[in-house]
Design an enzyme around this catalytic site. Structure first.
Site, short mmCIF file in Angstrom:
data_model
loop_
_atom_site.label_atom_id
_atom_site.label_comp_id
_atom_site.label_asym_id
_atom_site.label_seq_id
_atom_site.Cartn_x
_atom_site.Cartn_y
_atom_site.Cartn_z
N ILE A 86 0.88 -1.17 0.00
CA ILE A 86 0.00 0.00 0.00
C ILE A 86 0.91 1.22 0.00
O ILE A 86 1.93 1.24 0.72
CB ILE A 86 -0.97 0.04 1.21
CG1 ILE A 86 -1.81 1.33 1.18
CG2 ILE A 86 -0.27 -0.13 2.53
CD1 ILE A 86 -2.93 1.39 2.21
N ALA A 87 0.59 2.20 -0.81
CA ALA A 87 1.37 3.44 -0.80
C ALA A 87 0.52 4.60 -1.29
O ALA A 87 -0.37 4.44 -2.13
CB ALA A 87 2.62 3.31 -1.67
N GLU A 120 2.76 -7.64 6.80
CA GLU A 120 4.07 -7.65 7.44
C GLU A 120 4.75 -6.32 7.13
O GLU A 120 4.70 -5.85 6.00
CB GLU A 120 4.88 -8.78 6.84
CG GLU A 120 6.09 -9.08 7.64
CD GLU A 120 6.67 -10.38 7.17
OE1 GLU A 120 6.27 -11.43 7.67
OE2 GLU A 120 7.49 -10.31 6.26
N ASN A 125 9.81 0.88 9.92
CA ASN A 125 8.81 1.70 9.22
C ASN A 125 7.78 2.21 10.23
O ASN A 125 6.62 1.81 10.25
CB ASN A 125 8.15 0.89 8.09
CG ASN A 125 7.38 1.77 7.13
OD1 ASN A 125 7.16 2.95 7.41
ND2 ASN A 125 6.96 1.20 6.01
N TYR A 132 -1.13 1.60 10.77
CA TYR A 132 -1.91 0.38 10.94
C TYR A 132 -2.53 0.31 12.34
O TYR A 132 -3.68 -0.11 12.50
CB TYR A 132 -1.02 -0.85 10.70
CG TYR A 132 -0.54 -0.97 9.27
CD1 TYR A 132 -1.42 -0.93 8.20
CD2 TYR A 132 0.82 -1.13 8.99
CE1 TYR A 132 -0.97 -1.03 6.89
CE2 TYR A 132 1.27 -1.24 7.68
CZ TYR A 132 0.37 -1.19 6.64
OH TYR A 132 0.81 -1.29 5.35
C1 LIG Z 1 1.52 4.18 5.35
C2 LIG Z 1 0.72 5.08 4.38
C3 LIG Z 1 0.06 4.20 3.30
C4 LIG Z 1 -0.38 5.84 5.17
O1 LIG Z 1 -1.20 6.56 4.27
P1 LIG Z 1 -1.75 8.04 4.64
O2 LIG Z 1 -2.72 8.42 3.59
O3 LIG Z 1 -0.60 8.94 4.85
O4 LIG Z 1 -2.45 7.78 6.04
P2 LIG Z 1 -3.80 8.46 6.60
O5 LIG Z 1 -3.75 9.91 6.32
O6 LIG Z 1 -4.98 7.72 6.07
O7 LIG Z 1 -3.60 8.19 8.16
C5 LIG Z 1 -4.63 7.67 8.99
C6 LIG Z 1 -4.13 7.71 10.42
O8 LIG Z 1 -2.97 6.85 10.55
C7 LIG Z 1 -2.02 7.46 11.46
N1 LIG Z 1 -0.80 7.84 10.72
C8 LIG Z 1 -0.62 7.82 9.37
N2 LIG Z 1 0.64 8.19 9.05
C9 LIG Z 1 1.25 8.48 10.24
C10 LIG Z 1 2.56 8.93 10.59
N3 LIG Z 1 3.49 9.19 9.65
N4 LIG Z 1 2.86 9.12 11.91
C11 LIG Z 1 1.94 8.89 12.87
N5 LIG Z 1 0.66 8.44 12.60
C12 LIG Z 1 0.34 8.24 11.30
C13 LIG Z 1 -2.69 8.72 12.00
O9 LIG Z 1 -3.42 8.36 13.15
C14 LIG Z 1 -3.63 9.08 10.85
O10 LIG Z 1 -4.73 9.87 11.27
P3 LIG Z 1 -4.51 11.46 11.49
O11 LIG Z 1 -3.76 11.98 10.30
O12 LIG Z 1 -5.93 11.97 11.57
O13 LIG Z 1 -3.74 11.61 12.76
C15 LIG Z 1 1.64 6.16 3.73
O14 LIG Z 1 2.32 6.85 4.75
C16 LIG Z 1 2.67 5.61 2.75
O15 LIG Z 1 2.41 5.51 1.55
N6 LIG Z 1 3.89 5.26 3.27
C17 LIG Z 1 4.98 4.80 2.39
C18 LIG Z 1 4.75 3.38 1.90
C19 LIG Z 1 4.67 2.40 3.08
O16 LIG Z 1 5.44 2.48 4.03
N7 LIG Z 1 3.69 1.47 2.97
C20 LIG Z 1 3.49 0.45 3.98
C21 LIG Z 1 4.33 -0.75 3.68
S1 LIG Z 1 4.06 -2.04 4.90
#
Ligand SMILES: CC(C)(COP(=O)(O)OP(=O)(O)OC[C@H]1O[C@@H](n2cnc3c(N)ncnc32)[C@H](O)[C@@H]1OP(=O)(O)O)[C@@H](O)C(=O)NCCC(=O)NCCS
Length: 173
Positions: A86-87, A120, A125, A132
């Protein structure tokens, strides 16, 4: 207007402009761009294409203002599903899009009678782990030294954290 009302209005507007499509091979350029800018350990083009082409997988692109800004790849097997990737484009992170993708998947899994999602994640990260946990996933086990941490030195390893989301009837929409 109160601040939280303004925030909710903005979020609603954003989600109205958001849609989910099946991820296609023709989306590969957009997916690769996001994969490379959002991950320290990006999947290769071959890995992404194999997953997109696999008919067993549930693969979604997230479209915002006519542009792919995120994707999710999951593999359901009977009553369980593995979230493989997921990204979200880094310019759009922390705006609720990742959560929307997971919710979209959970709805699809629920309709198929799948009752858990597993994944996983690298121990390092932290942002993904917090994401999650915020969505209700729980850590269930650790795979010791599962990942190569440093591509220049394959002997440096890090643990993989296995997380699980229970998909119950309460998630049904
Ligand atoms: C992980 C990922 C998919 C999250 O997507 P996102 O759209 O940024 O997340 P959301 O905005 O939906 O976050 C929902 C909640 O999760 C938590 N959260 C998300 N990112 C966070 C961060 N960097 N630090 C702390 N809490 C976080 C928060 O509680 C957030 O709610 P809030 O913003 O109201 O506080 C994104 O950061 C990403 O693409 N990361 C790089 C790729 C990756 O690591 N993928 C996972 C591989 S296992």
């Amino acid at each position: 207007m109160k601040l939280d009302t303004i925030t909710k209005t903005k979020l609603t507007t954003k989600l109205i402009s958001t849609s989910f499509n099946q991820l296609l091979e023709t989306d590969i350029e957009s997916v690769l761009l996001i994969e490379r800018q959002s991950s320290n350990n990006p999947w290769t083009q071959t890995q992404l294409l194999e997953s997109i082409k696999n008919p067993v997988n549930l693969n979604y692109s997230l479209i915002y203002k006519s542009e792919i800004i995120g994707y999710l790849i999951a593999m359901p097997v009977i009553e369980s599903a593995d979230i493989l990737n997921i990204a979200i484009n880094s310019s759009y992170q922390r705006k609720g899009f990742g959560k929307a993708l997971i919710e979209h998947l959970v709805q699809a899994l629920n309709k198929r009678g799948v009752n858990e999602a597993l994944l996983e994640v690298r121990q390092s990260n932290f942002s993904a782990i917090k994401f999650y946990l915020a969505l209700g996933f729980k850590e269930i086990s650790v795979r010791k030294n599962y990942y190569t941490k440093n591509s220049n030195d394959p002997s440096v390893k890090e643990d993989g954290i296995i997380m699980r989301l229970e998909i119950s009837t309460t998630n049904k929409t």
